[in-house]
Design a protein around this motif. Structure first.
Motif, PDB file in Angstrom:
ATOM      1  N   PHE A   9     -43.985  27.709 -15.089  1.00 43.82           N
ATOM      2  CA  PHE A   9     -42.887  27.117 -15.852  1.00 43.82           C
ATOM      3  C   PHE A   9     -43.241  25.684 -16.261  1.00 43.82           C
ATOM      4  O   PHE A   9     -42.947  25.262 -17.390  1.00 43.82           O
ATOM      5  CB  PHE A   9     -41.605  27.131 -15.017  1.00 43.82           C
ATOM      6  N   ILE A  51     -38.700  33.026 -20.615  1.00 40.29           N
ATOM      7  CA  ILE A  51     -38.852  32.734 -19.186  1.00 40.29           C
ATOM      8  C   ILE A  51     -38.894  34.021 -18.382  1.00 40.29           C
ATOM      9  O   ILE A  51     -39.716  34.194 -17.479  1.00 40.29           O
ATOM     10  CB  ILE A  51     -37.702  31.819 -18.704  1.00 40.29           C
ATOM     11  N   VAL A  79     -34.289  28.668 -12.881  1.00 39.66           N
ATOM     12  CA  VAL A  79     -34.344  27.390 -13.612  1.00 39.66           C
ATOM     13  C   VAL A  79     -33.667  26.285 -12.812  1.00 39.66           C
ATOM     14  O   VAL A  79     -34.159  25.160 -12.739  1.00 39.66           O
ATOM     15  CB  VAL A  79     -33.684  27.536 -14.997  1.00 39.66           C
TER      16      VAL A  79
END
Length: 389
Positions: free
Chosen positions: A282, A297, A312
């Protein structure tokens, strides 16, 4: 009753200690004609018997008496080191959780008594680290790496002993302070040269594993420059390190499928590795793109629909990436991210940022100076020769 050993001749002190330990079951013979050093050797051999006492103060009284005798042995006599090492070994052996703090206090007294003599007090300090580490109180005997480095180096104790101490410190610190443990490991690997790098295979392997397994360590590219680590090039463990330095999640999964035994035998957790590689992946995505959709993602990190937002949020908690989550439009807007590697490009970016910052400061300074000058110009001048009324 515990005897008190103060202002007593060495021979008399040994005699009282001998009688005391015999009362606890020892079988020490009468005073040796060769002097108190022989007596002291025998007394140290049974000193652990004092731990039969119920009161800690009684144990400390006896052990401190032995310390007072050890301090009186001439440090130039080879037997001094032998006696100190034998005493340390005894205390390490009896340092159960109940006795550890007593042993630490006694060895600290002995350490102070030996003065600034690294060759003699090295084994005392090594024993202190071992005992303190066994009860999770390394803070009692370790302040920082600089102090250890300046006290024990290859010039005054020899390289082998330096490396032995650093290995123990790393092992102990890994349980309590992973950041400090990493510094110690880097220090250890730095003691090897190109000529001796091949001898550091075990240390280099342990270094890589400790950095990968540390949940708070994400930058590892500096390890690749260490000579012992470079010596491992071509081996699977080195390949694993390069994946955590610059590859993405897919690269790790492919590696794992071919090297499951390596991961398991190294004591690494595949699940923890997956989580860390998702974080690193990420970070790399955020470097290249300032807006990431939930769908991207999900695909890159192989997450379920319901896991994306939670992941996240976990990333933002680490402060590796600063971003805003748009739940309505299902996207993440990145404002800044930590770089996974810090090479020439990153140094250039830092230089450009600092140059711009310097220019901005100069502009602000000039603006303020101009404003001050303008303010003075608008002020009414004062007449130096006023007309009297």
């Amino acid at each position: 009753m515990i005897p008190t050993f103060t202002d007593v001749q060495e021979s008399d002190q040994c005699e009282e200690l001998r009688d005391y330990f015999n009362s606890l079951g020892a079988n020490l013979t009468e005073q040796d004609e060769e002097g108190f050093l022989k007596d002291l050797t025998k007394i140290i051999g049974v000193c652990d018997l004092c731990f039969k006492e119920d009161k800690d103060a009684d144990k400390q009284s006896v052990l401190n008496s032995i310390v007072s005798l050890l301090i009186q042995v001439p440090q130039t006599d080879p037997i001094c080191s032998e006696l100190v090492n034998a005493f340390c070994a005894k205390l390490v052996d009896v340092s159960t959780p109940n006795n550890a703090l007593i042993c630490i206090k006694i060895l600290q007294n002995l350490f102070e008594g030996t003065g600034e003599n690294p060759k003699l007090n090295y084994d005392i300090y090594y024993s202190l680290v071992k005992i303190a580490g066994s009860i999770g109180r390394i803070d009692l005997v370790y302040d920082d790496l600089h102090k250890v480095r300046s006290t024990y180096n290859k010039d005054n104790v020899g390289l082998d002993k330096v490396q032995k101490l650093l290995r123990l410190l790393h092992e102990v610190l890994l349980k309590d302070d992973s950041h400090e443990a990493s510094k110690v490991m880097i220090e250890l690997l730095g003691t090897y040269t190109e000529a001796t790098a091949s001898q550091a295979r075990t240390d280099a392997h342990r270094c890589i594993v400790s950095f990968i397994s540390n949940p708070n360590t994400f930058l590892m590219d500096h390890l690749l420059t260490l000579k012992p680590v470079k010596f491992l090039e071509g081996e699977a463990i080195h390949d694993l390190l390069t994946i955590f330095v610059s590859d993405k999640l897919n690269g790790y999964i492919k590696f794992y499928n071919s090297h499951k035994a390596l991961i398991e035998n190294s004591g690494l957790s595949h699940e923890q590795n997956l989580h860390k590689m998702r974080l690193l992946t990420f970070m790399q995505m955020a470097e290249n793109k300032k807006e990431l959709s939930f769908q991207t993602i999900k695909e890159e990190l192989q997450l379920g629909d319901e896991d994306v937002e939670t992941f996240v949020i976990d990333v933002l908690r680490t402060k590796l990436v600063k971003a805003k989550v748009d739940q309505v439009n299902k996207k993440v807007s990145v404002t800044s991210t930590m770089h996974r590697t810090f090479g020439r490009q990153q140094w250039q970016q830092l230089r450009d940022t600092l140059t711009q910052w310097q220019a901005n400061l100069a502009h602000v300074h000039n603006t303020i100076a101009s404003a001050i000058c303008a303010q003075y110009e608008t002020m009414t001048p004062i007449n130096p020769n006023p007309i009297p009324s």
